[in-house]
Design a protein around this motif. Structure first.
Motif, mmCIF file in Angstrom:
data_model
loop_
_atom_site.group_PDB
_atom_site.id
_atom_site.type_symbol
_atom_site.label_atom_id
_atom_site.label_comp_id
_atom_site.label_asym_id
_atom_site.label_seq_id
_atom_site.Cartn_x
_atom_site.Cartn_y
_atom_site.Cartn_z
ATOM 1 N N LEU A 189 0.870 3.769 -6.764
ATOM 2 C CA LEU A 189 -0.405 3.869 -7.492
ATOM 3 C C LEU A 189 -0.833 5.331 -7.600
ATOM 4 N N LYS A 226 -0.782 -7.105 -8.003
ATOM 5 C CA LYS A 226 0.412 -7.878 -8.384
ATOM 6 C C LYS A 226 1.587 -6.960 -8.712
ATOM 7 N N ASP A 227 1.286 -5.883 -9.460
ATOM 8 C CA ASP A 227 2.340 -4.940 -9.875
ATOM 9 C C ASP A 227 2.994 -4.238 -8.680
ATOM 10 N N LEU A 228 2.158 -3.865 -7.699
ATOM 11 C CA LEU A 228 2.667 -3.021 -6.614
ATOM 12 C C LEU A 228 3.232 -3.828 -5.450
ATOM 13 N N ASP A 229 2.843 -5.088 -5.361
ATOM 14 C CA ASP A 229 3.175 -5.923 -4.204
ATOM 15 C C ASP A 229 4.633 -6.393 -4.261
ATOM 16 N N GLN A 230 5.514 -5.554 -3.740
ATOM 17 C CA GLN A 230 6.954 -5.823 -3.900
ATOM 18 C C GLN A 230 7.425 -7.067 -3.151
ATOM 19 N N LYS A 278 5.611 -9.645 -2.329
ATOM 20 C CA LYS A 278 4.787 -10.798 -2.711
ATOM 21 C C LYS A 278 4.049 -11.437 -1.530
ATOM 22 N N GLU A 304 4.023 0.457 -0.488
ATOM 23 C CA GLU A 304 3.725 -0.214 -1.769
ATOM 24 C C GLU A 304 2.528 0.432 -2.471
ATOM 25 N N THR A 350 -8.402 -5.728 -13.337
ATOM 26 C CA THR A 350 -7.585 -4.537 -13.069
ATOM 27 C C THR A 350 -7.040 -4.509 -11.643
ATOM 28 N N ASN A 381 -4.397 -7.122 -11.090
ATOM 29 C CA ASN A 381 -3.145 -6.769 -11.763
ATOM 30 C C ASN A 381 -2.397 -5.657 -11.041
ATOM 31 N N ILE A 382 -3.143 -4.672 -10.561
ATOM 32 C CA ILE A 382 -2.517 -3.570 -9.823
ATOM 33 C C ILE A 382 -1.872 -4.109 -8.557
#
Lengths: 99, 99
Positions: free
Chosen positions: A77, A59-63, A65, A73, A53, A56-57
């Motif tokens: 959440l 990865k999703d939020l990390d604009q 990279k 960022e 989890t 994944n969070i």
């Protein structure tokens, strides 16, 4: 300070409390995000069956990279969780008013 | 509850405290938004020279153009203000550490 001002201050100081743990105080590393979520969102984290989890969070939020979360960022959440909680709150209030 | 959970609960209950003032408890009317900002963000509002600040904020955030703000439409205000405050917080911390 008003309740809303307190709440915004909490978000900022809380983010930095965890972000400051390693050398870079402006972002949350994966380790710092994990610690923040374990301490501050334990109920949410316990409900997640996927052990990845936090990964994944991130990865999703990390604009950009860079494997870290800036305050900007991180905020989505809180927005996402608040929106989900608000839906439950409204349902709960409706149930209560029917009784 | 943790500090972060308390903060999310505050956002939700505070929104509904004002949204519930007229018949439609799921959205903030212009009047309700004005009252919320006057009571909860007095410092921010006092710094705005434009008397139409509340009108402009409503227009900016009102995605479906119904002249009201849902919780989802309201949250970007908190995000924007928190991001601005966080920039000040970081500058302030840097100044403090230089002393």
């Amino acid at each position: 300070m008003t309740e809303l001002e307190n709440c915004m201050e909490s978000l900022i100081t809380l983010f930095h409390r965890y972000a400051d743990e390693d050398g870079d105080g402006s972002t949350l590393s994966k380790k710092e995000l994990k610690k923040l979520m374990e301490n501050e969102l334990p109920t949410f984290l316990k409900c997640q069956k996927n052990p990845k989890t936090v990964d994944n969070i991130l990865k999703d939020l990390d604009q950009n990279k860079d494997d870290k979360l800036s305050f900007e960022e991180f905020l989505p959440l809180i927005v996402g969780l608040s929106m989900a909680c608000e839906k439950c709150y409204v349902l709960h209030q409706k149930k209560k008013s029917k009784k």
